[in-house]
Motif scaffolding. Structure first.
Motif, short mmCIF file in Angstrom:
data_model
loop_
_atom_site.label_atom_id
_atom_site.label_comp_id
_atom_site.label_asym_id
_atom_site.label_seq_id
_atom_site.Cartn_x
_atom_site.Cartn_y
_atom_site.Cartn_z
N THR A 45 0.80 -1.22 0.00
CA THR A 45 0.00 0.00 0.00
C THR A 45 0.83 1.28 0.00
OG1 THR A 45 -0.17 -0.08 2.41
CG2 THR A 45 -1.94 -1.12 1.14
N ALA A 46 2.04 1.22 0.56
CA ALA A 46 2.83 2.46 0.64
C ALA A 46 4.28 2.15 0.98
CB ALA A 46 2.25 3.40 1.70
N LEU A 47 5.15 3.07 0.62
CA LEU A 47 6.54 3.05 1.03
C LEU A 47 6.81 4.37 1.75
CD1 LEU A 47 6.41 1.13 -1.59
CD2 LEU A 47 8.89 1.40 -1.60
N HIS A 48 7.24 4.27 3.00
CA HIS A 48 7.53 5.46 3.79
C HIS A 48 9.03 5.74 3.74
CE1 HIS A 48 3.75 4.43 6.39
NE2 HIS A 48 3.44 4.94 5.22
N ASN A 49 9.39 6.91 3.28
CA ASN A 49 10.79 7.31 3.17
C ASN A 49 11.12 8.38 4.19
OD1 ASN A 49 12.32 6.13 0.69
ND2 ASN A 49 10.27 6.57 -0.10
N VAL A 50 12.26 8.24 4.85
CA VAL A 50 12.83 9.29 5.70
C VAL A 50 14.28 9.47 5.29
CG1 VAL A 50 13.34 10.06 8.04
CG2 VAL A 50 11.32 8.61 7.62
N TRP A 51 14.64 10.71 4.94
CA TRP A 51 16.01 10.99 4.49
C TRP A 51 16.60 12.11 5.34
CZ3 TRP A 51 14.74 11.73 -1.43
CH2 TRP A 51 14.30 10.51 -1.96
N ARG A 52 17.81 11.89 5.86
CA ARG A 52 18.53 12.92 6.61
C ARG A 52 19.81 13.27 5.84
NH1 ARG A 52 18.93 14.67 12.02
NH2 ARG A 52 17.46 13.05 12.68
N PHE A 53 19.96 14.54 5.48
CA PHE A 53 21.08 14.98 4.65
C PHE A 53 22.27 15.44 5.49
CE2 PHE A 53 17.43 15.10 1.98
CZ PHE A 53 17.89 14.80 0.71
N ASP A 54 23.45 15.36 4.88
CA ASP A 54 24.67 15.74 5.59
C ASP A 54 24.65 17.22 5.94
OD1 ASP A 54 26.62 17.28 3.51
OD2 ASP A 54 25.44 15.77 2.45
N GLU A 55 25.42 17.58 6.94
CA GLU A 55 25.41 18.95 7.46
C GLU A 55 25.90 19.96 6.44
OE1 GLU A 55 27.57 18.88 11.09
OE2 GLU A 55 25.96 17.91 12.23
N PHE A 56 26.90 19.58 5.65
CA PHE A 56 27.43 20.54 4.68
C PHE A 56 26.37 20.91 3.65
CE2 PHE A 56 29.54 21.52 0.64
CZ PHE A 56 30.37 22.56 1.03
N PHE A 57 25.72 19.90 3.11
CA PHE A 57 24.68 20.22 2.13
C PHE A 57 23.51 20.95 2.78
CE2 PHE A 57 20.69 19.42 0.05
CZ PHE A 57 20.94 20.02 -1.17
N SER A 58 23.14 20.53 3.99
CA SER A 58 22.02 21.17 4.69
C SER A 58 22.27 22.66 4.88
CB SER A 58 21.79 20.50 6.04
OG SER A 58 21.44 19.13 5.88
N SER A 59 23.52 23.03 5.18
CA SER A 59 23.84 24.45 5.35
C SER A 59 23.66 25.23 4.06
CB SER A 59 25.26 24.62 5.89
OG SER A 59 26.22 24.16 4.95
#
Length: 213
Positions: free
Chosen positions: A43-57
């Motif tokens: 029925t669904a695929l739940h995705n959680v993504w956490r990006f690196d600090e350098f890119f996040s900045s």
């Protein structure tokens, strides 16, 4: 004028396979939950993504409209909307095979963005474009075929199944050994990396392998 296009291009390999340098520039810690109903339908695929600090900045610099060095409200909504538009042609990096057939994802209703401890997080629920039954051999994975973004599942428990229907199936997290992949596919890989590496990148990707009666 909003600077969303440049950020989206850097973030998700929108430069295209021909421009990617066959090594990652953005790093993501991921979690994938594959959900099935009691009738054995995915029925669904739940995705959680956490990006690196350098890119996040860099995302803060591009999307911080009120210049308060934070991302809130409409700024986060803007990021989610841009990601949803940018990743559609890459099938949202989420790969499914149903007994050898590649299954595309329907466009998510929304991609939620948040910023926690200096890192960008994205959350979204994706659904298969066509119905999938828990029967035979299925695989689920998240990876960037252009190799611009490195998506990593640090622990096997970051790829999980949800639903009683999976009790009739065998599940296994597959982590290909790069040396073995290269040894077994040496000739094909050599040709691919000189031409177009996108078809070969899936050989190195971590996947959730599901086998059902």
């Amino acid at each position: 004028m909003r600077r969303t296009i440049a950020a989206a291009s850097l973030l998700f390999g929108a430069l295209g396979a021909g421009s990617a340098s066959a090594h990652p520039h953005v790093f993501v810690d991921a979690r994938l939950e594959v959900v099935a109903d009691d009738d054995g339908n995915i029925t669904a695929l739940h995705n959680v993504w956490r990006f690196d600090e350098f890119f996040s900045s860099s995302v803060i610099l591009d999307y911080d409209a009120n210049m308060d060095n934070q991302l809130t409200g409409e700024e986060l909504t803007d990021i989610g909307d841009t990601v949803r538009d940018s990743l559609e042609e890459y099938d949202f990096y989420t790969q499914i095979t149903d007994n050898g057939e590649d299954i595309k994802l329907a466009r998510p209703d929304v991609i939620h963005a948040d910023m926690r401890d200096g890192q960008l997080l994205l959350f979204f629920e994706a659904k298969p474009e066509k119905p999938i039954k828990l029967k035979g051999h299925l695989t689920f994975g998240v990876y960037d075929s252009t190799m611009y973004t490195a998506i990593d599942f640090h622990q096997d428990t970051d790829l999980v199944t949800i639903g009683k229907a999976f009790e009739a199936c065998q599940t296994l997290v597959l982590r290909p050994n790069p040396d073995e992949v290269i040894s077994q596919n040496k000739d094909a890989l050599t040709a691919a990396f000189f031409n177009d590496p996108t078809d070969m990148s899936k050989l190195f990707a971590t996947k959730l392998d599901v086998t059902c009666d």
